[in-house]
Design an enzyme around this catalytic site. Structure first.
Site, PDB file in Angstrom:
ATOM      1  N   SER A  94     -78.032  67.079  23.671  1.00  0.00           N
ATOM      2  CA  SER A  94     -77.838  65.724  23.147  1.00  0.00           C
ATOM      3  C   SER A  94     -76.349  65.420  23.027  1.00  0.00           C
ATOM      4  O   SER A  94     -75.559  66.281  22.633  1.00  0.00           O
ATOM      5  CB  SER A  94     -78.495  65.585  21.768  1.00  0.00           C
ATOM      6  OG  SER A  94     -79.887  65.802  21.851  1.00  0.00           O
ATOM      7  N   LYS A 109     -69.573  33.758  31.164  1.00  0.00           N
ATOM      8  CA  LYS A 109     -68.565  32.728  31.382  1.00  0.00           C
ATOM      9  C   LYS A 109     -68.262  32.029  30.066  1.00  0.00           C
ATOM     10  O   LYS A 109     -69.187  31.595  29.377  1.00  0.00           O
ATOM     11  CB  LYS A 109     -69.087  31.706  32.398  1.00  0.00           C
ATOM     12  CG  LYS A 109     -68.143  30.588  32.708  1.00  0.00           C
ATOM     13  CD  LYS A 109     -68.793  29.243  32.433  1.00  0.00           C
ATOM     14  CE  LYS A 109     -67.762  28.263  31.971  1.00  0.00           C
ATOM     15  NZ  LYS A 109     -67.712  28.108  30.521  1.00  0.00           N
ATOM     16  N   GLN A 161     -90.797  67.300  27.322  1.00  0.00           N
ATOM     17  CA  GLN A 161     -90.179  68.145  26.287  1.00  0.00           C
ATOM     18  C   GLN A 161     -91.156  68.254  25.121  1.00  0.00           C
ATOM     19  O   GLN A 161     -91.588  67.231  24.575  1.00  0.00           O
ATOM     20  CB  GLN A 161     -88.859  67.537  25.798  1.00  0.00           C
ATOM     21  CG  GLN A 161     -88.208  68.326  24.677  1.00  0.00           C
ATOM     22  CD  GLN A 161     -87.088  67.560  23.992  1.00  0.00           C
ATOM     23  OE1 GLN A 161     -86.931  67.631  22.782  1.00  0.00           O
ATOM     24  NE2 GLN A 161     -86.289  66.806  24.748  1.00  0.00           N
ATOM     25  N   LYS A 202     -86.763  59.454  14.256  1.00  0.00           N
ATOM     26  CA  LYS A 202     -85.760  60.291  13.605  1.00  0.00           C
ATOM     27  C   LYS A 202     -85.289  59.608  12.331  1.00  0.00           C
ATOM     28  O   LYS A 202     -84.778  58.492  12.360  1.00  0.00           O
ATOM     29  CB  LYS A 202     -84.576  60.530  14.543  1.00  0.00           C
ATOM     30  CG  LYS A 202     -84.876  61.532  15.650  1.00  0.00           C
ATOM     31  CD  LYS A 202     -83.590  62.067  16.271  1.00  0.00           C
ATOM     32  CE  LYS A 202     -83.870  63.184  17.242  1.00  0.00           C
ATOM     33  NZ  LYS A 202     -82.635  63.797  17.770  1.00  0.00           N
ATOM     34  N   ASP A 215     -78.251  72.274  16.545  1.00  0.00           N
ATOM     35  CA  ASP A 215     -79.102  73.419  16.883  1.00  0.00           C
ATOM     36  C   ASP A 215     -78.246  74.610  17.309  1.00  0.00           C
ATOM     37  O   ASP A 215     -77.020  74.594  17.189  1.00  0.00           O
ATOM     38  CB  ASP A 215     -80.079  73.032  17.997  1.00  0.00           C
ATOM     39  CG  ASP A 215     -81.040  71.929  17.567  1.00  0.00           C
ATOM     40  OD1 ASP A 215     -81.363  71.860  16.368  1.00  0.00           O
ATOM     41  OD2 ASP A 215     -81.461  71.139  18.433  1.00  0.00           O
ATOM     42  N   ASN A 236     -88.083  71.865  22.715  1.00  0.00           N
ATOM     43  CA  ASN A 236     -87.047  71.336  21.836  1.00  0.00           C
ATOM     44  C   ASN A 236     -86.586  72.418  20.858  1.00  0.00           C
ATOM     45  O   ASN A 236     -87.401  72.929  20.071  1.00  0.00           O
ATOM     46  CB  ASN A 236     -87.578  70.127  21.064  1.00  0.00           C
ATOM     47  CG  ASN A 236     -86.575  69.581  20.075  1.00  0.00           C
ATOM     48  OD1 ASN A 236     -86.606  69.908  18.891  1.00  0.00           O
ATOM     49  ND2 ASN A 236     -85.673  68.764  20.554  1.00  0.00           N
ATOM     50  N   ARG A 268     -91.898  68.833  21.469  1.00  0.00           N
ATOM     51  CA  ARG A 268     -91.198  68.804  20.183  1.00  0.00           C
ATOM     52  C   ARG A 268     -92.234  68.926  19.072  1.00  0.00           C
ATOM     53  O   ARG A 268     -93.120  68.073  18.941  1.00  0.00           O
ATOM     54  CB  ARG A 268     -90.401  67.511  20.021  1.00  0.00           C
ATOM     55  CG  ARG A 268     -89.530  67.499  18.777  1.00  0.00           C
ATOM     56  CD  ARG A 268     -88.662  66.274  18.706  1.00  0.00           C
ATOM     57  NE  ARG A 268     -89.459  65.059  18.592  1.00  0.00           N
ATOM     58  CZ  ARG A 268     -88.945  63.828  18.574  1.00  0.00           C
ATOM     59  NH1 ARG A 268     -87.650  63.655  18.708  1.00  0.00           N
ATOM     60  NH2 ARG A 268     -89.736  62.781  18.462  1.00  0.00           N
TER      61      ARG A 268
END
Length: 528
Positions: A118, A365, A47, A147, A99, A79, A49
């Site tokens: 997303s 456990k 992708q 981000k 978007d 993207n 970006r």
């Protein structure tokens, strides 16, 4: 040239030129070289970006990226920018929740284009299916520096419900945000839905773009992801509707025979108070104990052990615990985690969270206080290693809820995998009056889970009862029943006067335990 073939989502590169090693970010040629190295290493989907590039620069970079990826028949997505995608003939587009609406993107894209969306909630995933997504990017799973406005980090234990929202569709799923070589196995193992659906791959950014050796980094990640995807997850789920008590007990009896036949090595990082008796219990069951804590040994030990027990009653070996779990996950062998007194101190709680965020436990456990702490329950609380409070009025719902995130035992007589909950009324009160009784239950569970895993890999099933012996639920029940039934037999002996004579008798009865004794004495109940 358009991409041809079936999309492979296993190792998905999201580009980020700003992350290239120092001094390279202004050199677009370095980006192209890094891209090609990652493709050689095993990247299967790219992708592009470009958040800061102007339109002309973005278009030129996207075109050249497509040319490079065509050499490896790897599809290229853009993207957000559908105009760029249409102008350069991309194979698809990925859009986020802020978007252009995904339904409109689908209408604008050419037929057979890939659409990724997303998703951070089950509702967003369900909407993505409705809008025609080919895949959803589930995240953020981990905190990430790529981000700045990141929010609502899911963690691996938050992915399952979103995967559930994809049931009944052909929509694929990739995990996104903060994934790297250190946490990729934990991500894959932990990101499993209640219906046993797992991710189809992982999307990575800085783990590849910031690497000074992008080929080696991609190759390492590719090997891990492909290894995981090539075989079913260890944490298989049983069909509750087909279960009955006789079948479960028969499966447990069978596993005891498998322990005796195979003598699996059980690696134990355990409570210093119970090391000796845990080793003796392992031997009595027919397995072979190894007590080792040094981080430097863990890779080698994972090659010979059938299961790992991590009991942090005396937390002095955290580095060894972290390293051991990582290597055992790599080999897809069981890990039994016993978070002793996890609610007693902040350090214990934080250590448990760190361990569970580094590797995937097969079985947890614990006593009510420990399980209650992990489930954030107010019904019980911890006093040292003991539980105080009202207790769980109805343990089954709470156990199922936590087990959807971490398959587990509850109190020593409850077991759940998130869909099935089973209780046992076996046991004797002397067990609660000796030091380390919970620790040896963990030892026994690890032993039975090792046998269950070996049986699964050999394809062993019970055609009559339709049980898969590789299921960790059966291993957990088996380990629990072995100790509780042996405790009853030991307490019945005339030479046992109280707890002082009970412990050695318990080890004796474990040594003499047979499948026939399990079939005769096991008392279990299945809860809907």
């Amino acid at each position: 040239m358009p991409f041809t073939g079936t999309v492979d989502y296993s190792l998905y590169l999201v580009t980020g030129r700003e992350l290239l090693p120092q001094g390279a970010k202004s050199n677009v040629q370095d980006y192209y070289e890094t891209l090609e190295e990652t493709l050689k290493g095993g990247v299967t989907l790219v992708q592009v970006r470009e958040k800061e590039a102007d339109t002309r620069e973005f278009l030129e970079i996207a075109k050249r990226t497509k040319e490079i990826c065509n050499k490896y028949n790897v599809p290229v997505l853009i993207n957000d920018r559908i105009d760029i995608a249409l102008a350069m003939g991309a194979d698809g587009v990925h859009v986020g929740q802020s978007d252009m609406p995904a339904s409109l993107v689908r209408k604008l894209l050419p037929r057979d284009s890939i659409l990724g969306i997303s998703a951070n909630t089950p509702a967003e995933a369900a909407k993505a299916v409705e809008d025609g997504a080919d895949y959803v990017g589930i995240g953020p799973i981990w905190n990430t520096s790529t981000k700045k406005d990141i929010k609502n980090v899911l963690g691996v234990r938050g992915v399952g419900q979103i995967l559930d929202a994809l049931e009944g569709s052909n929509v694929k799923a990739v995990g996104i945000a903060g994934i790297n070589e250190r946490n990729v196995l934990r991500t894959l193992h932990g990101s499993v839905s209640i219906r046993n659906r797992s991710l189809n791959g992982v999307a990575v950014v800085s783990a590849l773009m910031a690497s000074k050796k992008p080929y080696e980094a991609a190759k390492a990640l590719s090997e891990v992801v492909r290894g995981f995807l090539s075989t079913p997850p260890l944490l298989s789920r049983l069909d509750a509707s087909s279960l009955h008590t006789k079948g479960i007990v028969n499966a447990v009896a069978h596993l005891l025979s498998k322990v005796r036949e195979g003598g699996p090595v059980i690696h134990q990082i355990t409570n210093n108070v119970a090391i000796n008796q845990s080793a003796n219990v392992t031997l009595a069951l027919g397995a072979s104990p190894i007590m080792a804590t040094a981080p430097q040994e863990m890779e080698d030990l994972s090659k010979i052990s059938g299961a790992l027990l991590v009991n942090f009653g005396t937390i002095t070996d955290k580095d060894g615990m972290l390293e051991a779990g990582k290597w055992v996950n790599t080999r897809k062998n069981p890990i039994v985690f016993d978070p002793v007194a996890v609610g007693a101190t902040k350090f214990r709680y934080e250590t448990a969270q760190e361990l569970l965020s580094t590797w995937q436990a097969s079985v947890i456990k614990g006593n009510p206080a420990e399980i209650g702490t992990l489930a954030n329950s107010d019904e019980v609380r911890s006093r040292g290693v003991d539980s105080v409070g009202s207790g769980f009025a109805n343990p089954a719902p709470m156990l199922r809820e936590l087990a959807r995130k971490e398959p587990m035992t509850g109190k020593t007589d409850w077991v759940s995998d998130g869909s099935v909950t089973i209780s046992s009324s076996n046991g004797h009160e002397y067990l609660s009056q000796i030091t380390g009784s919970g620790c040896i239950v963990g030892t026994s569970v690890a032993t039975f889970c090792a046998a269950a895993n070996l049986s699964a890999r050999s394809g062993t099933t019970d055609d009559h009862h339709r049980l898969v012996y590789g299921d960790m639920l059966i291993g957990a029940i088996g380990g629990m029943l072995a100790i509780t039934i042996a405790s009853e037999l030991a307490a019945e002996r005339q030479d046992v006067l109280a707890t002082g004579t009970f412990l050695p008798a318990l080890v004796d009865e474990l040594y003499h335990l047979t499948p026939e004794k399990i079939l005769k004495r096991a008392r279990i109940e299945i809860h809907s």
